[in-house]
Design an enzyme around this catalytic site. Structure first.
Site, mmCIF file in Angstrom:
data_model
loop_
_atom_site.group_PDB
_atom_site.id
_atom_site.type_symbol
_atom_site.label_atom_id
_atom_site.label_comp_id
_atom_site.label_asym_id
_atom_site.label_seq_id
_atom_site.Cartn_x
_atom_site.Cartn_y
_atom_site.Cartn_z
ATOM 1 N N ASP A 35 0.891 -1.016 0.028
ATOM 2 C CA ASP A 35 -0.034 0.134 -0.071
ATOM 3 C C ASP A 35 1.003 1.344 -0.096
ATOM 4 O O ASP A 35 1.641 1.464 0.964
ATOM 5 C CB ASP A 35 -0.958 -0.033 1.175
ATOM 6 C CG ASP A 35 -2.037 1.024 1.260
ATOM 7 O OD1 ASP A 35 -2.728 1.168 0.196
ATOM 8 O OD2 ASP A 35 -2.037 1.623 2.128
ATOM 9 N N ASP A 113 -2.084 12.340 -2.204
ATOM 10 C CA ASP A 113 -2.256 13.762 -1.944
ATOM 11 C C ASP A 113 -2.548 14.461 -3.293
ATOM 12 O O ASP A 113 -2.128 14.103 -4.334
ATOM 13 C CB ASP A 113 -0.950 14.221 -1.815
ATOM 14 C CG ASP A 113 -0.348 14.007 -0.297
ATOM 15 O OD1 ASP A 113 -1.240 13.571 0.408
ATOM 16 O OD2 ASP A 113 0.752 13.877 0.131
HETATM 17 C C1 LIG Z 1 -4.408 11.855 1.615
HETATM 18 S S1 LIG Z 1 -2.954 10.838 2.288
HETATM 19 C C2 LIG Z 1 -3.834 9.317 2.223
HETATM 20 C C3 LIG Z 1 -3.416 8.195 3.382
HETATM 21 C C4 LIG Z 1 -4.184 6.871 3.381
HETATM 22 N N1 LIG Z 1 -3.677 6.332 2.072
HETATM 23 C C5 LIG Z 1 -5.686 6.905 3.380
HETATM 24 O O1 LIG Z 1 -6.328 6.785 2.578
HETATM 25 O O2 LIG Z 1 -6.240 7.383 4.595
HETATM 26 C C6 LIG Z 1 -1.888 10.548 1.031
HETATM 27 C C7 LIG Z 1 -0.600 9.981 1.866
HETATM 28 O O3 LIG Z 1 0.328 9.620 0.985
HETATM 29 C C8 LIG Z 1 1.589 9.922 1.281
HETATM 30 N N2 LIG Z 1 2.696 10.023 0.216
HETATM 31 C C9 LIG Z 1 2.599 11.247 -0.678
HETATM 32 N N3 LIG Z 1 3.491 11.090 -1.405
HETATM 33 C C10 LIG Z 1 4.311 9.994 -1.082
HETATM 34 C C11 LIG Z 1 5.387 9.551 -1.469
HETATM 35 N N4 LIG Z 1 5.816 9.748 -2.867
HETATM 36 N N5 LIG Z 1 5.918 8.224 -1.045
HETATM 37 C C12 LIG Z 1 5.305 7.820 -0.118
HETATM 38 N N6 LIG Z 1 4.223 8.111 0.599
HETATM 39 C C13 LIG Z 1 3.559 9.469 0.105
HETATM 40 C C14 LIG Z 1 1.174 11.204 2.051
HETATM 41 O O4 LIG Z 1 2.273 11.397 2.960
HETATM 42 C C15 LIG Z 1 0.083 10.961 2.932
HETATM 43 O O5 LIG Z 1 0.299 10.373 3.930
#
Ligand SMILES: C[S@@+](CC[C@H](N)C(=O)[O-])C[C@H]1O[C@@H](n2cnc3c(N)ncnc32)[C@H](O)[C@@H]1O
Length: 234
Positions: A35, A113
């Site tokens: 994930d 994001d």
């Molecule tokens: C809007 S949140 C959604 C979190 C979770 N998937 C949910 O649906 O509740 C998106 C997550 O992706 C992470 N993220 C964004 N770009 C990333 C990257 N390049 N590598 C790892 N994580 C990333 C962000 O830090 C954030 O915690």
């Protein structure tokens, strides 16, 4: 609202070597669900409890979330879930490449994001190189699940996936957006969105038998698409 981490900043561009399954899971040979951007990892922690015969790896770029999520993961009953800190665009490809054939069986990217602006395109998590690395690791029939509550976020992901021609929607589910989540545990963001009665856009893909395009070819065709929503209808 929380600030997004800028994945292009130099700190997040440093590659990390992620441990192999033997160092992560009690039964390392089980199929793996990866994930990407798992935040606090509650979806994976729930799935790990329900599916003890799978291993679950979450990756997340915000380190404080990882610290608490992985603490819970290490305390989990079946030893089949871990949450690791990394920039998925930098450190996942090597890890996936080193896996045994068909060990990775499902990848999810859930509510990534919302980098809306075109000039922020490179900050979006699903980039051509990552998509092709996922497609390389998944054998035909294995799954890629995408969901978001933001059309402007999911449409480019769908457009890129379909441009690659490496994935098909399941024959039994050709709908543009799935009505339900094929995973049995919703994410934190999903719970929040559903509570507000807002729509969620979901697509399930299966890896097909098609050969992969090169990263540069896919990059170039991807750059040419200005409006992913239009690209989907042509
Ligand atoms: C809007 S949140 C959604 C979190 C979770 N998937 C949910 O649906 O509740 C998106 C997550 O992706 C992470 N993220 C964004 N770009 C990333 C990257 N390049 N590598 C790892 N994580 C990333 C962000 O830090 C954030 O915690």
């Amino acid at each position: 609202m929380r600030q997004h981490v800028n994945p292009l900043s130099s700190f997040f561009q440093l590659p990390l070597e992620l441990p192999p399954p033997e160092q992560l899971f009690r039964v390392p040979d089980q199929p793996i669900h990866l994930d990407i951007g798992c935040a606090r990892g509650r979806c994976l922690l729930g799935l790990a409890e329900r599916d003890p015969h799978w291993n679950h790896l979450g990756v997340e770029i915000r380190r404080p979330l990882v610290t608490s999520a992985d603490r819970d993961a290490l305390a989990s009953e079946h030893g089949n879930v871990r949450i690791l800190f990394c920039n998925a665009n930098i450190s996942l490809e090597g890890w996936m490449k080193a896996l045994k054939q068909d060990q990775l069986q499902r990848v999810s990217i859930q509510f990534p994001d919302p980098w809306f602006k075109r000039r922020h395109r490179k900050r979006r998590v699903l980039q051509p190189a990552l998509l092709l690395a996922i497609a390389t690791a998944l054998q035909p029939g294995r799954e890629l699940f995408l969901q978001s509550d933001v059309l402007n976020v999911i449409e480019p992901m769908v457009a890129l996936t379909e441009l690659s021609a490496c994935f098909d929607r399941p024959v039994e589910d050709q709908r543009h957006w799935r009505a339900s989540n094929p995973l049995s545990v919703p994410t934190e963001r999903e719970r929040y969105v559903l509570k507000q009665n807002l729509p969620v856009y979901r697509v399930l893909y299966r890896r097909n038998q098609n050969p992969l395009p090169s990263v540069s070819d896919l990059e170039q065709r991807w750059q040419e698409i200005d409006n992913p929503a239009e690209a989907l209808t042509t």
